[in-house]
Scaffold this active site. Sequence first.
Site: not given
Ligand code: SFD
Ligand code: AMP
Length: 624
Positions: A62, A126, A216, A247, A349, A386, A433
């Site tokens: 993203n 995207e 989520w 979602r 997806d 996010h 990510s």
């Molecule tokens: O679209 C301990 N995110 C998405 N990012 C994208 O680039 N594209 C996407 O398509 C993304 N989608 C998405 C995303 C997140 C989620 C939840 C979903 C879908 C369902 C965002 C990214 O995933 C997010 O920004 C990064 O992963 C953040 O990285 P970080 O490092 O802050 O968190 P992490 O990856 O979740 O890792 C956490 C770690 O900590 C560990 N941990 N370890 C020891 N002791 C403890 N007490 C701990 N508690 C946690 C975990 O095990 C893990 O290793 S979309 O839908 O938005």
């Molecule tokens: P999401 O699947 O909702 O996590 O969205 C993935 C990426 O697209 C994120 O960067 C969102 O901010 C962006 N996004 C999702 N829906 C929209 C929308 N309707 N208009 C603009 N950006 C969006």
Amino acid sequence: MPNFQTVEITTDVLILGGGMGSCGAAVEAAYWAKKNNLKVTLVDKAAIDRSGAVAMGLSAINQYVGLKDGQNTLEDYIRYVRNDLMGITREDLVANIARNVDASVHLFEKWGLPIWKDEKGGYVHEGRWQLMINGESYKVIVAEAAKNALGMENIHERIFIVEPLMDGDRCAGAVGFSVRENKFYVFKSKVTLMAMGGAVHVFKPRSSGEGLGRAWYPPWNSGSSAYFTLRAGAEMTCQEVRFIPVRFKDAYGPVGAWFLLFKARATNGLGENYMETRKGELENWVPYGRVKPVPANLRNYLMMLDVMDGKGPIFMRTEEAIQNLSKLVPDEKERKKKLKELESEAWEDFLDMTISQALLWACTDVQPEEKSSEIAAAEPYFIGSHSGASGAWVSGPEDLAPKDYFWGYANMSTVKGLFCAGDASGASSHKFSSGSHAEGRIMGKAGVKFCVENSTQPKVDAGQVEALKAEILAPMELFEKHKNETTDPDINPNYIRPKMFMFRLQKIMDEYAGGVTSQFKTSKPNLEKALDLLSVLREDSKKLAAEDLHELMRCWENVQRMWQAEAHVRTILFREETRWPGYYFRTDTPKMDESNWKVFANCKYDPKSGNWEMMKRPIHRLCE
Ligand code: SFD
Ligand code: AMP
């Protein structure tokens, strides 16, 4: 009570968590550590191949700015994040991540991540900032690079980190326990780099009964980052800026690809597009109501207004979008081929990142090219990476940060030697990510610099360690002592089990702090009641009981969630306005107040006195 062996590990650089931020920190810190002959150690509560939010994979990256290709400028990204967060963002942090993120994406590709390509060999976008990937194995690929950089002998998996170790005002490491063996771990370090994710299940989820646990955000990220930084005495920011993603209903499939790639519309039960019929509402939130794209919370809000008026369900018009796209192909045979391609992209997806949504489609006979699917606002989550912003208040980079945003090392919290990235660092949203990995790299490099310049090993008081060990293992002792006093071990006047404790926390947050049941609305009297109930819950947390190691982890996860909850409630209470309708709405201060509240609302817990301090911090802009 089983005997717990204490295992002590002394290192130079300690990385907590094994997710995107930590894997970025690992590759970068390993590189600089080698030059300086330093030891780097990583600890994760799970196995880093599939830990954190990316465990199941993702279907898009993203954040990709495309700086070198001249696609966008840093200022473009700053403005995007600023507007999406209704003006509240640390532009120095956003810029620092944005100028480093493309390099992380190129590394992912080099390590083997398949990124979609067009006919000319360019990345398939995207949306403006997002790239399509075949991301089922995304996390495995990123973890492999971290493993290669550190060596497995320096990676400790399945150890749950609980508390920071302190030497006065400097972080001296962390303590935790194995979730597989009766071992208590003491990690002593010169610098601690922390990325333990955000938090889920602080609020009551929509899923209940047979679906309980489905959310989520991944259920295993439970507020460990917020707890760790708060307990170390670090200043926190944007604790009020929760994230509520829209979602696909019940299985939480992503909407980004549908809105951006497939150009789908969402309509209400009457077939109306709320983004058009509710457009006038946006004028109440100017200047942000007029920007493009409309900020995520305002998009949510327009949808919620329809739902509150009883105009649901809300549908993603998948059938319409697929038909529209295929119609663009004039030749009939080619059109059929295109239709098949679109169908398979739609399924992929979900299969790449939210497999349960594909299962739900299959078991409810949904064919997206024929039938719409319901979408809904999820329950609130804490995810600084996010479109939320909660996390620690960290130093910016020396060359970009205004004076009051810089204190020596990029991404160091206000506690000496404690650095944060990803969901753990605040006010730098839209890193996702790729940006979390990039921020981890920034943290890794700055952390090694700190270590070189502060080369004495901090002192750790043995009494402090013993006291922490007793406190952390207490739930097991309590269970052992009283378990035979009732016929049903779940019901006992001497203790509370973690699941019941979690339900109690979720009920408080849901009803008083603006969860799903209260339509995301809250107010001063509600928040004060929440604080009152949270203080009683805190008292009762001393009575948490654990039958085994797994339940001990559950106990501490819920204590950590409770602290995240308190920081959240206190900060919503402090900010006397409504700035992010669609995330939460304060009914007693229903308007945005640019003259008094265009500031960061920060908070800090003082571990010595037990007091909370709330403060405003100014917003500095890096560009117009
Ligand atoms: O679209 C301990 N995110 C998405 N990012 C994208 O680039 N594209 C996407 O398509 C993304 N989608 C998405 C995303 C997140 C989620 C939840 C979903 C879908 C369902 C965002 C990214 O995933 C997010 O920004 C990064 O992963 C953040 O990285 P970080 O490092 O802050 O968190 P992490 O990856 O979740 O890792 C956490 C770690 O900590 C560990 N941990 N370890 C020891 N002791 C403890 N007490 C701990 N508690 C946690 C975990 O095990 C893990 O290793 S979309 O839908 O938005
Ligand atoms: P999401 O699947 O909702 O996590 O969205 C993935 C990426 O697209 C994120 O960067 C969102 O901010 C962006 N996004 C999702 N829906 C929209 C929308 N309707 N208009 C603009 N950006 C969006």
